[in-house]
Design an enzyme around this catalytic site. Sequence first.
Site, PDB file in Angstrom:
ATOM      1  N   GLY A   1       0.835  -1.193   0.000  1.00 40.72           N
ATOM      2  CA  GLY A   1       0.000   0.000   0.000  1.00 40.72           C
ATOM      3  C   GLY A   1       0.871   1.244   0.000  1.00 40.72           C
ATOM      4  O   GLY A   1       2.047   1.180   0.371  1.00 40.72           O
TER       5      GLY A   1
ATOM      6  N   CYS B   1       5.977  -0.345   7.541  1.00 42.31           N
ATOM      7  CA  CYS B   1       5.640   0.862   6.792  1.00 42.31           C
ATOM      8  C   CYS B   1       6.849   1.272   5.960  1.00 42.31           C
ATOM      9  O   CYS B   1       7.972   1.295   6.463  1.00 42.31           O
ATOM     10  CB  CYS B   1       5.252   1.987   7.748  1.00 42.31           C
ATOM     11  SG  CYS B   1       4.789   3.504   6.914  1.00 42.31           S
ATOM     12  N   LEU B   2       6.596   1.600   4.700  1.00 42.67           N
ATOM     13  CA  LEU B   2       7.699   1.993   3.811  1.00 42.67           C
ATOM     14  C   LEU B   2       8.356   3.292   4.295  1.00 42.67           C
ATOM     15  O   LEU B   2       9.495   3.575   3.943  1.00 42.67           O
ATOM     16  CB  LEU B   2       7.187   2.159   2.381  1.00 42.67           C
ATOM     17  CG  LEU B   2       6.666   0.861   1.731  1.00 42.67           C
ATOM     18  CD1 LEU B   2       6.036   1.165   0.375  1.00 42.67           C
ATOM     19  CD2 LEU B   2       7.787  -0.160   1.578  1.00 42.67           C
TER      20      LEU B   2
ATOM     21  N   HIS C   1      -2.197   7.539   7.381  1.00 42.93           N
ATOM     22  CA  HIS C   1      -1.225   8.422   6.700  1.00 42.93           C
ATOM     23  C   HIS C   1      -1.914   9.705   6.229  1.00 42.93           C
ATOM     24  O   HIS C   1      -1.330  10.787   6.293  1.00 42.93           O
ATOM     25  CB  HIS C   1      -0.605   7.727   5.489  1.00 42.93           C
ATOM     26  CG  HIS C   1       0.518   6.791   5.806  1.00 42.93           C
ATOM     27  ND1 HIS C   1       1.652   7.190   6.477  1.00 42.93           N
ATOM     28  CD2 HIS C   1       0.700   5.475   5.526  1.00 42.93           C
ATOM     29  CE1 HIS C   1       2.477   6.155   6.591  1.00 42.93           C
ATOM     30  NE2 HIS C   1       1.922   5.098   6.032  1.00 42.93           N
TER      31      HIS C   1
ATOM     32  N   GLN D   1       3.267   9.882   1.266  1.00 37.69           N
ATOM     33  CA  GLN D   1       4.556   9.194   1.388  1.00 37.69           C
ATOM     34  C   GLN D   1       5.517   9.563   0.249  1.00 37.69           C
ATOM     35  O   GLN D   1       6.715   9.323   0.360  1.00 37.69           O
ATOM     36  CB  GLN D   1       4.364   7.672   1.463  1.00 37.69           C
ATOM     37  CG  GLN D   1       3.682   7.236   2.759  1.00 37.69           C
ATOM     38  CD  GLN D   1       3.468   5.738   2.818  1.00 37.69           C
ATOM     39  OE1 GLN D   1       2.510   5.223   2.275  1.00 37.69           O
ATOM     40  NE2 GLN D   1       4.392   5.027   3.452  1.00 37.69           N
TER      41      GLN D   1
ATOM     42  N   HIS E   1      -4.337   1.472   7.862  1.00 42.14           N
ATOM     43  CA  HIS E   1      -2.946   1.959   7.939  1.00 42.14           C
ATOM     44  C   HIS E   1      -2.766   3.145   6.975  1.00 42.14           C
ATOM     45  O   HIS E   1      -2.201   4.187   7.344  1.00 42.14           O
ATOM     46  CB  HIS E   1      -1.998   0.805   7.606  1.00 42.14           C
ATOM     47  CG  HIS E   1      -0.554   1.173   7.475  1.00 42.14           C
ATOM     48  ND1 HIS E   1       0.418   0.709   8.346  1.00 42.14           N
ATOM     49  CD2 HIS E   1       0.113   1.950   6.580  1.00 42.14           C
ATOM     50  CE1 HIS E   1       1.596   1.185   7.982  1.00 42.14           C
ATOM     51  NE2 HIS E   1       1.444   1.945   6.908  1.00 42.14           N
ATOM     52  N   GLU E   2      -3.251   2.985   5.756  1.00 43.35           N
ATOM     53  CA  GLU E   2      -3.093   4.050   4.745  1.00 43.35           C
ATOM     54  C   GLU E   2      -3.914   5.282   5.118  1.00 43.35           C
ATOM     55  O   GLU E   2      -3.476   6.420   4.925  1.00 43.35           O
ATOM     56  CB  GLU E   2      -3.506   3.558   3.357  1.00 43.35           C
ATOM     57  CG  GLU E   2      -2.780   2.337   2.833  1.00 43.35           C
ATOM     58  CD  GLU E   2      -1.277   2.428   2.938  1.00 43.35           C
ATOM     59  OE1 GLU E   2      -0.740   3.549   3.008  1.00 43.35           O
ATOM     60  OE2 GLU E   2      -0.632   1.366   2.978  1.00 43.35           O
TER      61      GLU E   2
HETATM   62  O1  GNR Z   1       3.963  -2.614   2.619  1.00 43.88           O
HETATM   63  C1  GNR Z   1       3.305  -2.472   3.648  1.00 43.88           C
HETATM   64  N1  GNR Z   1       2.967  -3.569   4.367  1.00 43.88           N
HETATM   65  C2  GNR Z   1       2.067  -3.559   5.419  1.00 43.88           C
HETATM   66  C3  GNR Z   1       1.997  -4.682   6.236  1.00 43.88           C
HETATM   67  C4  GNR Z   1       1.115  -4.731   7.276  1.00 43.88           C
HETATM   68  C5  GNR Z   1       0.284  -3.667   7.522  1.00 43.88           C
HETATM   69  C6  GNR Z   1       0.340  -2.539   6.722  1.00 43.88           C
HETATM   70  C7  GNR Z   1       1.225  -2.482   5.678  1.00 43.88           C
HETATM   71  S1  GNR Z   1       1.264  -1.075   4.665  1.00 43.88           S
HETATM   72  C8  GNR Z   1       2.924  -1.120   4.102  1.00 43.88           C
HETATM   73  C9  GNR Z   1       3.158  -0.064   3.053  1.00 43.88           C
HETATM   74  C10 GNR Z   1       2.996   1.301   3.658  1.00 43.88           C
HETATM   75  O2  GNR Z   1       3.807   1.825   4.376  1.00 43.88           O
HETATM   76  N2  GNR Z   1       1.893   1.945   3.419  1.00 43.88           N
HETATM   77  O3  GNR Z   1       1.656   3.137   3.962  1.00 43.88           O
HETATM   78 NI    NI Z   2       2.770   3.146   5.812  1.00 45.87          NI
END
Ligand code: GNR
Ligand code: NI
Length: 170
Positions: free
Chosen positions: A46, A93-94, A139, A51, A135-136
């Site tokens: 995601g 999270c990236l 952000h 980001q 999660h997104e």
């Molecule tokens: O790549 C991602 N893997 C992930 C794994 C578990 C819960 C959420 C994520 S999102 C993350 C990519 C990211 O940072 N998205 O904002």
């Molecule tokens: Ni993230």
Amino acid sequence: MTVKTIITEPNKLLRQISKPVENVGKQEQQLMNDMLDTMYDANGIGLAAIQIGIPKRIIVMDIGKEEKKEPRYFVNPVIINKDSIKNRYEEGCLSVPEQFAEIDRPSKCEVKYLDYNGKKQILMADGLLATCIQHEMDHLLGKVFVEYLSPLKRLRIKGKMKKRERSLQE
Ligand code: GNR
Ligand code: NI
């Protein structure tokens, strides 16, 4: 189609609140293409526009198997319902590279949004999809998953990030 640089912690941009998109036009679609490229390049599932430094309420996602791509696009997403039952996932999270922690979130959520073509959609998400959407969406509100952790765990991650930064500079 361009791979952009992903902003990592600590960076004030990641605290910025993203603004709704007025309409889904060529510019927004171009942004979504670049976001998807960037996400695939980083092996993520995601990515939120902020980001890559753009404070718009746009998310791309692909939780499919590697062989066949299943890109999903969410513009102006709003959660209209969420389960009271929580689900625990090990999240990464990236923008917080190589750091992982277990986070509890509602196990299901219903989200309304506009798709790649600006068409209204409603999706009932569960499992990893539900976790990833939430999660997104954090952000988009300037929130990163480490904020759910205890001060001690957060501090540990901060320390590991600094260490990683130093080793990359050598
Ligand atoms: O790549 C991602 N893997 C992930 C794994 C578990 C819960 C959420 C994520 S999102 C993350 C990519 C990211 O940072 N998205 O904002
Ligand atoms: Ni993230």
